[in-house]
Design an enzyme around this catalytic site. Structure first.
Site, short mmCIF file in Angstrom:
data_model
loop_
_atom_site.label_atom_id
_atom_site.label_comp_id
_atom_site.label_asym_id
_atom_site.label_seq_id
_atom_site.Cartn_x
_atom_site.Cartn_y
_atom_site.Cartn_z
N GLU A 148 50.36 44.98 -90.95
CA GLU A 148 51.18 45.09 -92.16
C GLU A 148 52.18 46.25 -92.05
O GLU A 148 53.33 46.14 -92.48
CB GLU A 148 50.27 45.22 -93.39
CG GLU A 148 49.48 43.94 -93.63
CD GLU A 148 48.51 43.98 -94.80
OE1 GLU A 148 48.37 45.02 -95.47
OE2 GLU A 148 47.89 42.93 -95.06
N TYR B 11 52.28 37.44 -96.90
CA TYR B 11 51.02 36.90 -97.44
C TYR B 11 50.62 35.59 -96.76
O TYR B 11 49.86 34.80 -97.36
CB TYR B 11 51.16 36.69 -98.95
CG TYR B 11 50.98 37.96 -99.77
CD1 TYR B 11 49.76 38.64 -99.78
CD2 TYR B 11 52.01 38.47 -100.55
CE1 TYR B 11 49.57 39.80 -100.55
CE2 TYR B 11 51.84 39.62 -101.32
CZ TYR B 11 50.61 40.28 -101.30
OH TYR B 11 50.42 41.41 -102.06
N PHE C 138 47.14 30.27 -105.68
CA PHE C 138 48.00 31.29 -106.29
C PHE C 138 49.17 31.70 -105.40
O PHE C 138 49.99 32.53 -105.80
CB PHE C 138 47.19 32.52 -106.71
CG PHE C 138 46.39 33.17 -105.59
CD1 PHE C 138 46.99 34.04 -104.70
CD2 PHE C 138 45.03 32.91 -105.45
CE1 PHE C 138 46.26 34.64 -103.68
CE2 PHE C 138 44.28 33.51 -104.44
CZ PHE C 138 44.91 34.38 -103.55
N THR D 58 40.47 44.06 -107.14
CA THR D 58 41.68 43.24 -107.24
C THR D 58 41.95 42.83 -108.69
O THR D 58 43.10 42.86 -109.15
CB THR D 58 41.50 41.97 -106.37
OG1 THR D 58 41.19 42.37 -105.03
CG2 THR D 58 42.78 41.13 -106.36
N ARG E 181 44.24 50.42 -110.41
CA ARG E 181 44.36 49.11 -111.06
C ARG E 181 43.81 49.15 -112.49
O ARG E 181 44.33 48.46 -113.37
CB ARG E 181 43.69 48.05 -110.21
CG ARG E 181 44.59 47.65 -109.02
CD ARG E 181 43.85 46.81 -108.04
NE ARG E 181 44.73 46.22 -107.03
CZ ARG E 181 44.29 45.82 -105.85
NH1 ARG E 181 43.01 45.93 -105.54
NH2 ARG E 181 45.13 45.29 -104.98
N LYS F 90 53.54 47.56 -106.36
CA LYS F 90 54.08 46.21 -106.59
C LYS F 90 55.16 46.19 -107.68
O LYS F 90 55.29 47.14 -108.47
CB LYS F 90 52.93 45.27 -106.95
CG LYS F 90 51.96 45.02 -105.80
CD LYS F 90 50.99 43.90 -106.18
CE LYS F 90 50.00 43.63 -105.05
NZ LYS F 90 49.15 42.46 -105.36
N ARG G 227 41.52 51.67 -100.66
CA ARG G 227 40.95 50.58 -101.46
C ARG G 227 40.10 51.14 -102.61
O ARG G 227 40.10 50.61 -103.72
CB ARG G 227 40.14 49.62 -100.57
CG ARG G 227 41.06 48.83 -99.64
CD ARG G 227 40.31 47.88 -98.74
NE ARG G 227 39.82 46.71 -99.46
CZ ARG G 227 40.55 45.67 -99.81
NH1 ARG G 227 41.87 45.65 -99.55
NH2 ARG G 227 40.03 44.65 -100.43
N ASN H 109 48.88 43.20 -110.21
CA ASN H 109 47.83 44.23 -110.16
C ASN H 109 48.29 45.55 -109.55
O ASN H 109 47.49 46.29 -108.98
CB ASN H 109 46.57 43.68 -109.48
CG ASN H 109 46.81 43.27 -108.05
OD1 ASN H 109 47.93 43.30 -107.57
ND2 ASN H 109 45.75 42.91 -107.34
P1 CMP Z 1 46.65 41.78 -102.92
O1 CMP Z 1 45.72 42.87 -102.55
O2 CMP Z 1 48.09 42.08 -102.86
O3 CMP Z 1 46.35 40.51 -101.98
C1 CMP Z 1 46.56 39.17 -102.41
C2 CMP Z 1 46.96 39.09 -103.84
O4 CMP Z 1 46.88 37.81 -104.44
C3 CMP Z 1 46.04 39.95 -104.65
O5 CMP Z 1 46.29 41.31 -104.40
C4 CMP Z 1 46.33 39.47 -106.07
O6 CMP Z 1 47.35 40.22 -106.70
C5 CMP Z 1 46.88 38.06 -105.85
N1 CMP Z 1 46.12 37.06 -106.57
C6 CMP Z 1 46.60 36.28 -107.54
N2 CMP Z 1 45.64 35.48 -108.01
C7 CMP Z 1 44.52 35.75 -107.32
C8 CMP Z 1 43.19 35.24 -107.35
N3 CMP Z 1 42.81 34.29 -108.20
N4 CMP Z 1 42.30 35.78 -106.49
C9 CMP Z 1 42.66 36.75 -105.62
N5 CMP Z 1 43.91 37.27 -105.55
C10 CMP Z 1 44.83 36.77 -106.40
#
Ligand code: CMP
Length: 142
Positions: free
Chosen positions: A131, A54, A62, A96, A107, A14, A90, A117
């Site tokens: 994707e 997304y 968010f 996350t 992470r 990212k 993963r 992240n």
């Molecule tokens: P990603 O795996 O890219 O998929 C969705 C993204 O939303 C996640 O990683 C996070 O970086 C982002 N995100 C931001 N805020 C939140 C939240 N509160 N809960 C979950 N994902 C979040």
């Protein structure tokens, strides 16, 4: 590619990690973990491209911040091959929320917040296929 679908997943380094100069370190960790790179490129998404990627999160609070962040700077998109690729990637990424990520995960080491992240990974084989197709044409796979 269909015959290899179970061994492929999609990943993103990212904008926060690219901006921090961590692309090389993360790619090293990926190859050290036994993944083979099948496709790789540096892109700078537009806001609509990030919103399209997304789209499943479009109702989440968010979503505006997430898509602004993902279109704020370049990122690296990847097709990663390994047995059990979705789960393996993963596991290497970690939770996350970096505050909940295990030691030794990307992470834990590179992410600063749940929003920024460092890496993304598909959450299922079905989403990995979708994707990968969003970012890569057939000719870009080796
Ligand atoms: P990603 O795996 O890219 O998929 C969705 C993204 O939303 C996640 O990683 C996070 O970086 C982002 N995100 C931001 N805020 C939140 C939240 N509160 N809960 C979950 N994902 C979040």
């Amino acid at each position: 590619m269909a015959e290899q679908a179970g061994n492929l997943t999609f990943g993103i380094i990212k904008p926060d990690a690219v901006r921090a100069g961590k692309t090389g370190a993360i790619l090293q960790r990926i190859t050290d973990a036994g993944f083979k790179l099948r496709a790789l490129k540096l892109i700078h998404m537009t806001k609509p491209e990030a919103e399209g990627f997304y789209a499943v999160h479009r109702e989440r609070p968010f979503f505006p911040d997430l898509t602004a962040f993902m279109s704020s700077a370049p990122c690296v998109v990847m097709a990663l091959e390994k047995e059990n690729a979705v789960k393996s990637w993963r596991d290497l990424m970690g939770a996350t929320d970096p505050a909940k990520a295990d030691e030794g995960t990307l992470r834990k080491e590179f992410a600063t917040s749940i929003g920024e992240n460092a890496v993304h990974g598909s959450d299922s084989e079905e989403n990995a296929a979708a994707e990968l197709a969003y970012f890569f044409s057939r000719l870009e796979f080796v």
